[in-house]
Design a protein around this motif. Structure first.
Motif, PDB file in Angstrom:
ATOM      1  N   CYS A  15       0.795  -1.239   0.000  1.00 39.40           N
ATOM      2  CA  CYS A  15       0.000   0.000   0.000  1.00 39.40           C
ATOM      3  C   CYS A  15       0.819   1.277   0.000  1.00 39.40           C
ATOM      4  N   VAL A  16       2.034   1.225   0.469  1.00 34.20           N
ATOM      5  CA  VAL A  16       2.821   2.444   0.604  1.00 34.20           C
ATOM      6  C   VAL A  16       4.248   2.176   0.131  1.00 34.20           C
ATOM      7  N   GLY A  17       4.772   3.081  -0.656  1.00 37.11           N
ATOM      8  CA  GLY A  17       6.108   2.902  -1.219  1.00 37.11           C
ATOM      9  C   GLY A  17       7.195   3.433  -0.310  1.00 37.11           C
ATOM     10  N   LEU A  18       7.542   2.649   0.689  1.00 34.81           N
ATOM     11  CA  LEU A  18       8.625   3.021   1.606  1.00 34.81           C
ATOM     12  C   LEU A  18       9.702   1.945   1.571  1.00 34.81           C
ATOM     13  N   SER A  19      10.913   2.325   1.916  1.00 36.69           N
ATOM     14  CA  SER A  19      11.974   1.330   2.055  1.00 36.69           C
ATOM     15  C   SER A  19      11.625   0.407   3.222  1.00 36.69           C
ATOM     16  N   ASN A  20      12.278  -0.734   3.288  1.00 37.44           N
ATOM     17  CA  ASN A  20      11.993  -1.695   4.356  1.00 37.44           C
ATOM     18  C   ASN A  20      12.222  -1.080   5.737  1.00 37.44           C
ATOM     19  N   ARG A  22      12.096   2.114   6.656  1.00 35.94           N
ATOM     20  CA  ARG A  22      11.054   3.097   6.962  1.00 35.94           C
ATOM     21  C   ARG A  22       9.710   2.416   7.196  1.00 35.94           C
ATOM     22  N   ARG A  23       9.447   1.341   6.455  1.00 41.80           N
ATOM     23  CA  ARG A  23       8.205   0.590   6.658  1.00 41.80           C
ATOM     24  C   ARG A  23       8.196  -0.043   8.049  1.00 41.80           C
ATOM     25  N   GLN A  24       9.327  -0.573   8.502  1.00 34.08           N
ATOM     26  CA  GLN A  24       9.405  -1.154   9.844  1.00 34.08           C
ATOM     27  C   GLN A  24       9.202  -0.075  10.909  1.00 34.08           C
ATOM     28  N   THR A  25       9.734   1.121  10.658  1.00 30.55           N
ATOM     29  CA  THR A  25       9.509   2.231  11.585  1.00 30.55           C
ATOM     30  C   THR A  25       8.024   2.564  11.647  1.00 30.55           C
ATOM     31  N   LEU A  26       7.362   2.599  10.501  1.00 34.04           N
ATOM     32  CA  LEU A  26       5.936   2.875  10.472  1.00 34.04           C
ATOM     33  C   LEU A  26       5.150   1.805  11.226  1.00 34.04           C
ATOM     34  N   VAL A  27       5.535   0.554  11.090  1.00 31.89           N
ATOM     35  CA  VAL A  27       4.871  -0.546  11.815  1.00 31.89           C
ATOM     36  C   VAL A  27       4.994  -0.331  13.318  1.00 31.89           C
ATOM     37  N   VAL A  28       6.195  -0.007  13.779  1.00 28.57           N
ATOM     38  CA  VAL A  28       6.398   0.227  15.216  1.00 28.57           C
ATOM     39  C   VAL A  28       5.555   1.414  15.677  1.00 28.57           C
ATOM     40  N   VAL A  29       5.530   2.478  14.894  1.00 29.52           N
ATOM     41  CA  VAL A  29       4.754   3.664  15.261  1.00 29.52           C
ATOM     42  C   VAL A  29       3.270   3.310  15.382  1.00 29.52           C
ATOM     43  N   ILE A  30       2.739   2.611  14.396  1.00 28.83           N
ATOM     44  CA  ILE A  30       1.316   2.252  14.413  1.00 28.83           C
ATOM     45  C   ILE A  30       0.986   1.377  15.612  1.00 28.83           C
ATOM     46  N   LEU A  31       1.756   0.305  15.797  1.00 27.22           N
ATOM     47  CA  LEU A  31       1.461  -0.624  16.892  1.00 27.22           C
ATOM     48  C   LEU A  31       1.644   0.020  18.260  1.00 27.22           C
ATOM     49  N   ARG A  32       2.667   0.846  18.396  1.00 28.50           N
ATOM     50  CA  ARG A  32       2.922   1.497  19.680  1.00 28.50           C
ATOM     51  C   ARG A  32       1.865   2.562  19.985  1.00 28.50           C
ATOM     52  N   MET A  33       1.412   3.294  18.951  1.00 26.82           N
ATOM     53  CA  MET A  33       0.353   4.285  19.183  1.00 26.82           C
ATOM     54  C   MET A  33      -0.918   3.590  19.671  1.00 26.82           C
ATOM     55  N   ILE A  34      -1.197   2.420  19.118  1.00 20.81           N
ATOM     56  CA  ILE A  34      -2.380   1.677  19.534  1.00 20.81           C
ATOM     57  C   ILE A  34      -2.233   1.192  20.970  1.00 20.81           C
ATOM     58  N   VAL A  68       9.465  11.594   5.597  1.00 24.07           N
ATOM     59  CA  VAL A  68       8.411  10.783   4.995  1.00 24.07           C
ATOM     60  C   VAL A  68       7.112  11.575   5.004  1.00 24.07           C
ATOM     61  N   GLN A  69       6.553  11.775   3.825  1.00 22.82           N
ATOM     62  CA  GLN A  69       5.272  12.464   3.693  1.00 22.82           C
ATOM     63  C   GLN A  69       4.212  11.406   3.383  1.00 22.82           C
ATOM     64  N   LEU A  70       3.311  11.187   4.311  1.00 24.68           N
ATOM     65  CA  LEU A  70       2.248  10.208   4.122  1.00 24.68           C
ATOM     66  C   LEU A  70       0.930  10.944   3.919  1.00 24.68           C
ATOM     67  N   ASP A  71       0.321  10.743   2.764  1.00 26.51           N
ATOM     68  CA  ASP A  71      -0.972  11.370   2.526  1.00 26.51           C
ATOM     69  C   ASP A  71      -2.082  10.402   2.914  1.00 26.51           C
ATOM     70  N   ASP A  73      -4.153   8.930   1.036  1.00 21.02           N
ATOM     71  CA  ASP A  73      -4.423   7.892   0.064  1.00 21.02           C
ATOM     72  C   ASP A  73      -3.792   6.551   0.450  1.00 21.02           C
ATOM     73  N   TRP A  74      -2.577   6.553   0.970  1.00 24.04           N
ATOM     74  CA  TRP A  74      -1.958   5.281   1.371  1.00 24.04           C
ATOM     75  C   TRP A  74      -2.764   4.663   2.507  1.00 24.04           C
ATOM     76  N   LEU A  75      -3.290   5.501   3.384  1.00 25.36           N
ATOM     77  CA  LEU A  75      -4.062   4.996   4.515  1.00 25.36           C
ATOM     78  C   LEU A  75      -5.354   4.341   4.036  1.00 25.36           C
ATOM     79  N   ALA A  76      -5.980   4.927   3.033  1.00 25.91           N
ATOM     80  CA  ALA A  76      -7.207   4.343   2.478  1.00 25.91           C
ATOM     81  C   ALA A  76      -6.928   2.934   1.961  1.00 25.91           C
ATOM     82  N   LYS A  77      -5.868   2.800   1.176  1.00 23.74           N
ATOM     83  CA  LYS A  77      -5.529   1.480   0.630  1.00 23.74           C
ATOM     84  C   LYS A  77      -5.163   0.504   1.740  1.00 23.74           C
ATOM     85  N   ALA A  78      -4.429   0.975   2.746  1.00 20.89           N
ATOM     86  CA  ALA A  78      -4.026   0.097   3.852  1.00 20.89           C
ATOM     87  C   ALA A  78      -5.234  -0.350   4.672  1.00 20.89           C
ATOM     88  N   LEU A  79      -6.151   0.569   4.963  1.00 23.89           N
ATOM     89  CA  LEU A  79      -7.342   0.201   5.742  1.00 23.89           C
ATOM     90  C   LEU A  79      -8.185  -0.840   5.015  1.00 23.89           C
TER      91      LEU A  79
END
Length: 166
Positions: A15-20, A22-34, A68-71, A73-79
């Motif tokens: 869903c989102v074009g990030l390097s591995n 940066r994608r792992q950082t995003l995963v940690v951010v999402i899970l930790r925020m939850i 990293v600029q996340l709009d 649209d990536w969230l829509a596809k991910a959800l």
């Protein structure tokens, strides 16, 4: 069965074009925020595994949000992918406004209607009070069609606030 972080990373990879990294950082951010129910970077930095110091993890998060600029649209596809929603979609268009302190927040929101809930997938922040324009509504629907295709829409529901022939 894959672990939650791995499954989330795999879904985000589609869903989102990030390097591995940066994608792992995003995963940690999402899970930790939850789990922590906070967006405080100091708390999120403590969630990283490995030998890095807390200050290094904090700086990693700062760099992530700096570069990293996340709009929306990536969230829509991910959800849609994470929830396993399949087209054709029943869409709901609505406007909502809140007051946060002295600031008015006015949003035009497009949701996918599922049996129990409505999932907000795209939105626009309106820079004025009151209703949206036909052009703003049309632009939001066009964004949805660009992401999911015109044929993915079964029907569109909205209330009487949204008038106009277009």
């Amino acid at each position: 069965m894959p672990l939650l972080p791995d499954a989330l990373a795999a879904t985000l990879a589609r869903c989102v074009g990030l390097s591995n990294a940066r994608r792992q950082t995003l995963v940690v951010v999402i899970l930790r925020m939850i789990s922590a129910r906070t967006v405080n970077l100091s708390h999120l930095a403590a969630a990283f595994c490995g030998p890095a110091k807390l200050t290094s993890n904090y700086r990693r998060l700062q760099r992530f949000f700096q570069h990293v600029q996340l709009d929306g649209d990536w969230l829509a596809k991910a959800l849609v992918a994470l929830l396993g929603l399949a087209p054709p979609y029943r869409l709901c268009l609505d406007r909502t406004n809140w007051k946060v302190g002295c600031k008015d927040i006015n949003l035009l929101v497009l949701c996918i209607a599922t049996r129990p809930v409505r999932i907000p997938v795209l939105w626009d922040i309106l820079d004025h009070g009151g209703s949206s324009t036909i052009a703003q509504r049309k632009a939001l629907i066009e964004r949805f069609m660009a992401l999911f295709g015109r044929s993915s829409i079964k029907l569109l529901l909205s209330d009487r606030e949204f008038f106009g022939n277009q």
